[in-house]
Design a protein around this motif. Sequence first.
Motif, mmCIF file in Angstrom:
data_model
loop_
_atom_site.group_PDB
_atom_site.id
_atom_site.type_symbol
_atom_site.label_atom_id
_atom_site.label_comp_id
_atom_site.label_asym_id
_atom_site.label_seq_id
_atom_site.Cartn_x
_atom_site.Cartn_y
_atom_site.Cartn_z
ATOM 1 N N ALA A 137 7.512 1.460 -77.171
ATOM 2 C CA ALA A 137 6.959 2.455 -76.250
ATOM 3 C C ALA A 137 7.897 2.707 -75.083
ATOM 4 C CB ALA A 137 5.597 1.981 -75.743
ATOM 5 N N LEU A 138 8.442 1.641 -74.510
ATOM 6 C CA LEU A 138 9.330 1.793 -73.364
ATOM 7 C C LEU A 138 10.636 2.481 -73.751
ATOM 8 C CD1 LEU A 138 8.684 -1.648 -71.640
ATOM 9 C CD2 LEU A 138 7.854 0.604 -70.906
ATOM 10 N N LEU A 139 11.133 2.194 -74.951
ATOM 11 C CA LEU A 139 12.340 2.881 -75.422
ATOM 12 C C LEU A 139 12.086 4.379 -75.567
ATOM 13 C CD1 LEU A 139 13.647 0.371 -78.118
ATOM 14 C CD2 LEU A 139 14.765 0.948 -75.964
ATOM 15 N N LEU A 140 10.887 4.743 -76.019
ATOM 16 C CA LEU A 140 10.552 6.159 -76.163
ATOM 17 C C LEU A 140 10.435 6.819 -74.792
ATOM 18 C CD1 LEU A 140 9.902 8.478 -78.073
ATOM 19 C CD2 LEU A 140 7.528 7.696 -78.149
ATOM 20 N N GLY A 145 13.664 10.162 -70.396
ATOM 21 C CA GLY A 145 14.187 10.154 -69.031
ATOM 22 C C GLY A 145 13.183 9.719 -67.988
ATOM 23 N N LEU A 146 12.066 9.121 -68.416
ATOM 24 C CA LEU A 146 11.017 8.735 -67.467
ATOM 25 C C LEU A 146 11.289 7.382 -66.826
ATOM 26 C CD1 LEU A 146 7.976 9.953 -69.575
ATOM 27 C CD2 LEU A 146 8.724 10.906 -67.384
ATOM 28 N N ILE A 147 11.985 6.505 -67.534
ATOM 29 C CA ILE A 147 12.355 5.196 -67.008
ATOM 30 C C ILE A 147 13.755 4.854 -67.511
ATOM 31 C CG2 ILE A 147 9.983 4.317 -66.901
ATOM 32 C CD1 ILE A 147 10.657 2.714 -69.508
ATOM 33 N N LEU A 160 8.442 -5.515 -67.122
ATOM 34 C CA LEU A 160 9.291 -6.305 -66.227
ATOM 35 C C LEU A 160 10.774 -6.029 -66.450
ATOM 36 C CD1 LEU A 160 7.442 -9.751 -66.422
ATOM 37 C CD2 LEU A 160 7.339 -8.058 -64.576
ATOM 38 N N ASP A 161 11.106 -5.406 -67.583
ATOM 39 C CA ASP A 161 12.505 -5.115 -67.912
ATOM 40 C C ASP A 161 12.925 -3.711 -67.485
ATOM 41 O OD1 ASP A 161 13.104 -7.608 -69.313
ATOM 42 O OD2 ASP A 161 11.664 -6.901 -70.798
ATOM 43 N N ILE A 162 12.093 -3.009 -66.742
ATOM 44 C CA ILE A 162 12.426 -1.663 -66.272
ATOM 45 C C ILE A 162 13.330 -1.771 -65.045
ATOM 46 C CG2 ILE A 162 11.495 0.479 -65.294
ATOM 47 C CD1 ILE A 162 8.957 -0.033 -66.944
ATOM 48 N N ALA A 163 14.472 -1.095 -65.108
ATOM 49 C CA ALA A 163 15.429 -1.107 -63.994
ATOM 50 C C ALA A 163 15.200 0.067 -63.053
ATOM 51 C CB ALA A 163 16.857 -1.072 -64.545
ATOM 52 N N GLU A 164 14.852 1.215 -63.611
ATOM 53 C CA GLU A 164 14.631 2.409 -62.791
ATOM 54 C C GLU A 164 13.326 3.072 -63.211
ATOM 55 O OE1 GLU A 164 17.986 5.046 -62.856
ATOM 56 O OE2 GLU A 164 19.440 3.410 -62.637
ATOM 57 N N ASN A 165 12.510 3.430 -62.230
ATOM 58 C CA ASN A 165 11.209 4.034 -62.469
ATOM 59 C C ASN A 165 10.978 5.113 -61.399
ATOM 60 O OD1 ASN A 165 8.563 4.629 -63.090
ATOM 61 N ND2 ASN A 165 7.750 2.592 -62.637
ATOM 62 N N PRO A 166 11.725 6.226 -61.507
ATOM 63 C CA PRO A 166 11.715 7.236 -60.432
ATOM 64 C C PRO A 166 10.345 7.819 -60.120
ATOM 65 C CG PRO A 166 12.795 8.075 -62.417
ATOM 66 C CD PRO A 166 12.616 6.610 -62.609
#
Length: 261
Positions: A137-140, A145-147, A160-166
């Motif tokens: 899901a996170l890869l999708l 371009g959402l994360i 917890l592995d998300i680096a950018e979450n604009p």
Amino acid sequence: MRLPFARTALLASVFFLAGAAHAEKLIVGATQVPHAEILEVVKPALAKDGVELDIKVFSDYVQPNLQLADKELDANFFQHQPYLETFKKDRGAKLVGVGLVHVEPFGAYSRKVQSTDQIPEGATIAIPNDPSNSGRALLLLQQQGLIKLKDPTNITATPLDIAENPKKLKFRELEAAILPRALADVDVALINTNYALEAGLVPTKDALFIEGAESPYANIVVAREDNKDAPAIKKLVNALHTPEVKQFIEEKYKGAVVPAF
């Protein structure tokens, strides 16, 4: 005069029992859509090949592997390889994939927004709570371009592995089977196609965005290490890898499920 008739009846009974004994029963666990539906298609062919297919339907992703490991099932058909590898690592189960069958392109759904660019700041995103599908899901979401993930290729990533979450998205990790029911309570839900189909969603029409047919998450038939080479297992895989099954998948699911053989 009655003796020949009796002997004939006895011989007929012997031949009938021999034929019945020759049929091998194969118990296969599956989720209902599309796995059990696809297995129903191959039942007649397997019967002609001496295999009685008994399909046991599950509504979750854990019991089919536990029961296979405990020898309550002979095989199962519901998962992709990354999920299997995570399960094996966590549970120590000696299970192995024996054949690719199809891809269910993973999709994002919403009852609150009509397109990706309408997803608001601070939106709540529901994703599966098992490691392989949460990573999927996170890869999708990353592809949209959402994360951005710390490791853009991590198939078992968690929030917890998300680096950018604009957009400062908030994540709810839920059991995969209940994600369709969560649509009323979240802005977007990433849902496995089998559960989307069961909920009456049409992935090619209803998804905000969806994986392409090149997805590496092909669904597989899984057996144990001790029975993976059994003749009945090989017959099952061969029956699933036929033009008839490919045609059924293409006509029945119209792109929501894609053959992988």
